[in-house]
Design an enzyme around this catalytic site. Structure first.
Site, PDB file in Angstrom:
ATOM      1  N   LYS A  21       0.833  -1.200   0.000  1.00 55.81           N
ATOM      2  CA  LYS A  21       0.000   0.000   0.000  1.00 55.81           C
ATOM      3  C   LYS A  21       0.870   1.253   0.000  1.00 55.81           C
ATOM      4  O   LYS A  21       0.645   2.173  -0.788  1.00 55.81           O
ATOM      5  CB  LYS A  21      -0.884  -0.057   1.263  1.00 55.81           C
ATOM      6  CG  LYS A  21      -1.874   1.038   1.409  1.00 55.81           C
ATOM      7  CD  LYS A  21      -2.999   0.616   2.353  1.00 55.81           C
ATOM      8  CE  LYS A  21      -2.709   0.920   3.811  1.00 55.81           C
ATOM      9  NZ  LYS A  21      -2.834   2.344   4.139  1.00 55.81           N
ATOM     10  N   ARG A  26       2.887   6.023  -3.394  1.00 57.02           N
ATOM     11  CA  ARG A  26       4.001   6.882  -3.841  1.00 57.02           C
ATOM     12  C   ARG A  26       4.182   6.797  -5.348  1.00 57.02           C
ATOM     13  O   ARG A  26       4.390   7.812  -6.019  1.00 57.02           O
ATOM     14  CB  ARG A  26       5.279   6.481  -3.103  1.00 57.02           C
ATOM     15  CG  ARG A  26       5.249   6.971  -1.637  1.00 57.02           C
ATOM     16  CD  ARG A  26       5.970   6.043  -0.729  1.00 57.02           C
ATOM     17  NE  ARG A  26       6.151   6.566   0.625  1.00 57.02           N
ATOM     18  CZ  ARG A  26       5.322   6.331   1.645  1.00 57.02           C
ATOM     19  NH1 ARG A  26       4.230   5.596   1.458  1.00 57.02           N
ATOM     20  NH2 ARG A  26       5.590   6.810   2.844  1.00 57.02           N
ATOM     21  N   ARG A 121      -8.855  12.537  11.923  1.00 57.75           N
ATOM     22  CA  ARG A 121      -7.406  12.325  12.085  1.00 57.75           C
ATOM     23  C   ARG A 121      -6.630  13.636  11.963  1.00 57.75           C
ATOM     24  O   ARG A 121      -6.949  14.479  11.130  1.00 57.75           O
ATOM     25  CB  ARG A 121      -6.930  11.270  11.079  1.00 57.75           C
ATOM     26  CG  ARG A 121      -7.647   9.944  11.358  1.00 57.75           C
ATOM     27  CD  ARG A 121      -7.176   8.850  10.467  1.00 57.75           C
ATOM     28  NE  ARG A 121      -5.784   8.535  10.685  1.00 57.75           N
ATOM     29  CZ  ARG A 121      -5.104   7.688   9.932  1.00 57.75           C
ATOM     30  NH1 ARG A 121      -5.696   7.100   8.918  1.00 57.75           N
ATOM     31  NH2 ARG A 121      -3.848   7.436  10.189  1.00 57.75           N
ATOM     32  N   SER A 165       7.003   9.907  11.628  1.00 55.63           N
ATOM     33  CA  SER A 165       5.941   9.676  10.649  1.00 55.63           C
ATOM     34  C   SER A 165       6.485   9.732   9.230  1.00 55.63           C
ATOM     35  O   SER A 165       6.968  10.772   8.769  1.00 55.63           O
ATOM     36  CB  SER A 165       4.838  10.728  10.806  1.00 55.63           C
ATOM     37  OG  SER A 165       4.001  10.701   9.661  1.00 55.63           O
ATOM     38  N   ASP A 313       1.743  -0.511  12.357  1.00 56.56           N
ATOM     39  CA  ASP A 313       0.590  -1.076  11.636  1.00 56.56           C
ATOM     40  C   ASP A 313       0.343  -2.539  11.996  1.00 56.56           C
ATOM     41  O   ASP A 313      -0.749  -3.068  11.764  1.00 56.56           O
ATOM     42  CB  ASP A 313       0.813  -0.987  10.117  1.00 56.56           C
ATOM     43  CG  ASP A 313       0.746   0.452   9.620  1.00 56.56           C
ATOM     44  OD1 ASP A 313       0.214   1.311  10.347  1.00 56.56           O
ATOM     45  OD2 ASP A 313       1.226   0.702   8.501  1.00 56.56           O
ATOM     46  N   LYS A 340      -5.122   6.378  14.636  1.00 53.89           N
ATOM     47  CA  LYS A 340      -5.140   5.644  13.361  1.00 53.89           C
ATOM     48  C   LYS A 340      -6.598   5.586  12.857  1.00 53.89           C
ATOM     49  O   LYS A 340      -7.431   6.364  13.297  1.00 53.89           O
ATOM     50  CB  LYS A 340      -4.534   4.247  13.555  1.00 53.89           C
ATOM     51  CG  LYS A 340      -3.028   4.290  13.811  1.00 53.89           C
ATOM     52  CD  LYS A 340      -2.289   4.726  12.556  1.00 53.89           C
ATOM     53  CE  LYS A 340      -0.785   4.751  12.776  1.00 53.89           C
ATOM     54  NZ  LYS A 340      -0.074   5.323  11.614  1.00 53.89           N
ATOM     55  N   ARG A 386      -7.377  -2.983   9.637  1.00 54.70           N
ATOM     56  CA  ARG A 386      -6.423  -3.847  10.358  1.00 54.70           C
ATOM     57  C   ARG A 386      -7.070  -4.515  11.578  1.00 54.70           C
ATOM     58  O   ARG A 386      -6.672  -5.596  11.978  1.00 54.70           O
ATOM     59  CB  ARG A 386      -5.169  -3.067  10.746  1.00 54.70           C
ATOM     60  CG  ARG A 386      -4.436  -2.548   9.498  1.00 54.70           C
ATOM     61  CD  ARG A 386      -2.982  -2.259   9.729  1.00 54.70           C
ATOM     62  NE  ARG A 386      -2.467  -1.369   8.694  1.00 54.70           N
ATOM     63  CZ  ARG A 386      -2.055  -1.760   7.486  1.00 54.70           C
ATOM     64  NH1 ARG A 386      -2.081  -3.023   7.146  1.00 54.70           N
ATOM     65  NH2 ARG A 386      -1.610  -0.883   6.613  1.00 54.70           N
TER      66      ARG A 386
HETATM   67  C1  S3P Z   1       2.596   5.019   6.168  1.00 53.90           C
HETATM   68  C2  S3P Z   1       3.201   5.441   7.321  1.00 53.90           C
HETATM   69  C3  S3P Z   1       2.710   5.088   8.659  1.00 53.90           C
HETATM   70  C4  S3P Z   1       1.732   3.926   8.602  1.00 53.90           C
HETATM   71  C5  S3P Z   1       0.710   4.081   7.521  1.00 53.90           C
HETATM   72  C6  S3P Z   1       1.391   4.178   6.169  1.00 53.90           C
HETATM   73  C7  S3P Z   1       3.176   5.427   4.885  1.00 53.90           C
HETATM   74  O1  S3P Z   1       2.031   6.180   9.231  1.00 53.90           O
HETATM   75  O2  S3P Z   1       1.114   3.762   9.844  1.00 53.90           O
HETATM   76  O3  S3P Z   1      -0.177   2.988   7.500  1.00 53.90           O
HETATM   77  O4  S3P Z   1       2.821   4.851   3.837  1.00 53.90           O
HETATM   78  O5  S3P Z   1       4.023   6.328   4.881  1.00 53.90           O
HETATM   79  P1  S3P Z   1       2.795   7.417   9.891  1.00 53.90           P
HETATM   80  O6  S3P Z   1       3.386   8.225   8.809  1.00 53.90           O
HETATM   81  O7  S3P Z   1       1.735   8.188  10.630  1.00 53.90           O
HETATM   82  O8  S3P Z   1       3.809   6.828  10.791  1.00 53.90           O
END
Ligand code: S3P
Length: 426
Positions: A21, A26, A121, A165, A313, A340, A386
């Site tokens: 994902k 990206r 969020r 993050s 996650d 989340k 999840r």
């Molecule tokens: C992700 C980063 C994580 C993750 C999310 C996907 C990403 O979140 O929990 O499911 O693709 O960059 P955070 O950026 O809040 O850590």
């Protein structure tokens, strides 16, 4: 939707999982602002990554799905156009947070929002650095979606992330593509580096020194042919299922093995899980391989600090595995779980309560004793993919058939989850 899950006697055979994902988002975004065509194989089939494609289409990129390939006609760095209406990120935090970095540099105003869960969020974490770069962003109560982004000329910044993050890091790096000069991000702990790798694939200049990442603005991004490896965070559900259900032996083909994601495999191995990795190969800067897992007596363990961030996650399914382990699981430094798709500490605890499992909840984590008996129950996803998949796995070792309410939530990252689960569980 309600799904019935019956106890399993073995998890066996071989599976191939949908594309990662994080990587799919990206590739989808960068392809739209690159020059020329990009073809992406094994793009995630989940609703979140579809939200990203829909947003890029609304911004003027050609998006076509042909023979299982996502084909994107890139518009170049300055070729996106004003969307007709509000962009819909659906349930996807990655879409709204990362795409905002690109939107902040456009010469038009964009509104972007999502579903009820996304609307709760926090977005101030991306609004602050983008404001420093020169964008003006309005939000509900100054921090929640929908966002109104008044983009424009951005200037480069040096930014230290206040929270670990990858989404925020990526947002700033994507905005940095549009700023003249070098934009630098310092991270408190290393987070997934798919953006850095993907930027390089598309032709950007990215330097990484320790936990500092620098991108040079105004690169020429060029379309590519890419293949997304399978999602290790989706594999986590099958790894946990095979570790817990007796007589299990499962092969998961073509799983992404980026070292910033494989803390899960290290943690499981430390706990005594029998996991083998075979046939590792590299593509598009990412690693992938086949993972073999067998039923194992898992000890349990402690998650804290950087490790919690790296496994954020996977914590819902690790909580389930912890309750079946010898010594249980302690999770600390996990306040992020509260923001989340659901408050995952609360939704894990509620499903534990329904299965008659003990859990002690803290503000930023929980403790789960080991060697617990799982009782069949009416479980609920609470609309969180999840949580849906973690408790479907828990139901495999219950003392009778369980019902999972809201099972359709799994579609957010893994629409084929229940079909795959029923197949390997016989
Ligand atoms: C992700 C980063 C994580 C993750 C999310 C996907 C990403 O979140 O929990 O499911 O693709 O960059 P955070 O950026 O809040 O850590």
């Amino acid at each position: 939707m309600r799904e019935q899950i019956v106890p399993a006697s073995a998890i066996s055979g071989a599976v191939e999982l949908p594309g990662d994902k994080s990587i799919s988002h990206r590739y989808g975004m960068l392809a739209a602002i690159a020059e020329g065509a990009t073809k992406i194989a094994n793009y995630s089939s989940g609703a979140d990554c579809r939200s990203t494609l829909e947003c890029m289409r609304s911004l003027g990129a050609g998006v076509d799905i042909r023979d299982g390939l996502v084909c994107i006609a890139g518009q170049g760095l300055d070729g996106l156009r004003e969307p007709a209406g509000m962009l819909d990120a659906g349930n996807s935090g990655s879409t709204i947070r990362m795409l905002s970095g690109i939107l902040a540099a456009q010469s038009f105003v964009t509104r972007i929002g999502g579903d009820e869960s996304l609307s709760r969020r926090p977005m101030d974490r991306i609004m602050n650095p983008l404001a420093e770069m020169g964008a003006r962003i309005e939000a509900r109560e100054n921090r929640f979606p929908p966002l109104t982004i008044r983009g424009g000329r951005l200037h480069p910044i040096e930014y230290t992330l206040p929270v670990a993050s990858a989404q925020v890091k990526s947002c700033v790096l994507l905005a940095g593509l549009y700023a003249e000069g070098k934009t630098r991000v310092h991270e408190p702990v290393r987070t997934r580096d798919h953006t850095e790798l993907a930027l390089r694939e598309f032709g950007a200049d990215v330097e990484v020194q320790g936990r500092s990442i620098t991108v040079t603005g105004r690169p020429r991004l060029v379309g590519k042919e890419l293949r997304v490896p399978g999602d290790l965070s989706s594999a986590a559900f099958f790894l946990a299922a095979a570790l817990m259900v007796r007589e299990s032996a499962l092969t998961i083909h073509n799983v992404g093995l980026n070292p910033t994601r494989t803390a899960l495999l290290d943690f499981l191995a430390e706990m005594g899980a029998q996991i083998k990795i075979l046939d590792v190969r590299a593509a598009g800067g990412e690693l992938a391989g086949d993972v073999l897992v067998r039923k194992s007596a898992v000890r349990g363990g402690l998650l804290e600090k950087a490790r919690t961030a790296a496994l954020i996650d996977e914590i819902p399914v690790l909580a389930v595995l912890g309750a079946a382990s010898e010594e249980g699981l302690v999770v600390r430094d996990a306040a992020e779980l509260r923001v989340k798709e659901t408050d995952r500490i609360a939704t894990i605890a509620e499903n534990f309560r329904r299965m008659g499992l003990k859990i002690e909840v803290r503000a930023d984590g929980f403790e789960v004793p080991g060697r617990q008996s799982f009782h069949a129950a009416e479980l609920d996803s609470f609309g969180d993919h999840r949580i849906a998949m973690a408790f479907a796995v828990a139901a495999l070792i219950a003392d009778g058939p369980s019902i999972l309410e809201g099972s359709e939530a799994a579609r957010v990252s893994f629409p084929e989850f229940f079909d795959t689960l029923h197949r390997v569980a016989g």
